[in-house]
Every structure is written in structure tokens, then in C-alpha cells.
Scaffold this active site. Structure first.
Site, mmCIF file in Angstrom:
data_model
loop_
_atom_site.group_PDB
_atom_site.id
_atom_site.type_symbol
_atom_site.label_atom_id
_atom_site.label_comp_id
_atom_site.label_asym_id
_atom_site.label_seq_id
_atom_site.Cartn_x
_atom_site.Cartn_y
_atom_site.Cartn_z
ATOM 1 N N ASN A 169 -16.731 69.038 -50.032
ATOM 2 C CA ASN A 169 -15.838 68.180 -50.821
ATOM 3 C C ASN A 169 -15.857 68.602 -52.287
ATOM 4 O O ASN A 169 -16.893 69.031 -52.822
ATOM 5 C CB ASN A 169 -16.159 66.692 -50.649
ATOM 6 N N GLU A 206 -13.262 68.554 -45.058
ATOM 7 C CA GLU A 206 -12.507 68.940 -43.861
ATOM 8 C C GLU A 206 -11.241 69.697 -44.224
ATOM 9 O O GLU A 206 -10.924 70.746 -43.666
ATOM 10 C CB GLU A 206 -12.120 67.692 -43.052
#
Ligand code: THU
Length: 129
Positions: free
Chosen positions: A41, A54
């Protein structure tokens, strides 16, 4: 590739997570026929611009012409909660990966596994069938 091997890679790249605002670090390993891609992230002081691990992994792969993957490990350490992927990331995964794509979420204590179809049933798509 076994989950334990993916976890080792996730732990290596976790140091690159940039999460000074939430202190919630996430590392992702995406694996399949098209190889292995990682993501972490990346937050921003303008909080809404934060990008989840992701989507970093998926966009890295797709931008290099790779779309064939079978599973993803999402790992976060030092948290009580599991890092279930957010709705936006589920929709991005559904753009490229099949319903039987495997998503493994893990923290220091526990691990759970789902298919993408379980995480995002009836996803929006313009594709027929
Ligand atoms: N985050 C991810 O990277 N993936 C998830 O599955 C959930 C949330 C990030 C976004 C933000 O940097 C931090 O975790 C806290 O929400």
C-alpha cells in the site's frame, strides 16, 4: 507456489509499504502462469489518493502485459484484523481474474481463503456469459 513461499516474499516487500498515516502495512503477492508480482500500500497526505497493495500488484502486472494469475496472498502484520480486500480492489480483480481465482488473507495469527466469486458475487461486467 505454496502459500508459505508467497508469505516469505510478502514479508520481504512489506518494508516498502508506505503507510505513515494509518500504520496499517499491507503486502500482496500475485502468482500464476504469468509469474509473480508484488504490491504494497502507498498512502498519501491527501488521504483519498492512497492506493491499496492489491491494486498496486494488479496494475503492475497488467501494465506489463501479464493477466494470467491463479492466486493472491494479502498479508498484514501486527494487526488483530485480517486484510480483506476492499470493494474497489475486488472489482479491479474481477476485471482480470476468473471466479475461481484464490484470495488468501493473513495476519500473524490466522489465515482465511476465498474465491473471488465468493468475495464479489454478481460483479459488474460488460462481458457476456
Ligand atoms: N489497505 C490495503 O492496502 N489493502 C487492503 O486490503 C485493505 C486496506 C490499505 C489502505 C491503507 O493504506 C491502509 O491499508 C489502511 O486502510
Amino acid at each position: 507456489m505454496k502459500t508459505v513461499e508467497m508469505l516469505k516474499v510478502a514479508k520481504e516487500v512489506l518494508k516498502n509499504a508506505y503507510a505513515p498515516y494509518s500504520n496499517f502495512k499491507v503486502a500482496v503477492v500475485l502468482y500464476g502462469e504469468d509469474g509473480l508480482f508484488t504490491g504494497v500500500n502507498v498512502e498519501n497526505s491527501s488521504l483519498g489518493l492512497t492506493l491499496c497493495a492489491e491494486r498496486v500488484a494488479v496494475f503492475k502486472a497488467v501494465s506489463e502485459g501479464k493477466r494470467k494469475f491463479e492466486k493472491m496472498l494479502i498479508y498484514t502484520p501486527g494487526q488483530e484484523v485480517l486484510p480483506y480486500p476492499c470493494g474497489a480492489c475486488r472489482q479491479v480483480m474481477a476485471e482480470f481474474f476468473p471466479e475461481d481465482f484464490v484470495v488468501i488473507v493473513r495476519n500473524d495469527r490466522e489465515e482465511e481463503q476465498f474465491t473471488l466469486g465468493e468475495l464479489l458475487p454478481f460483479n459488474f461486467t460488460l462481458k457476456e456469459g
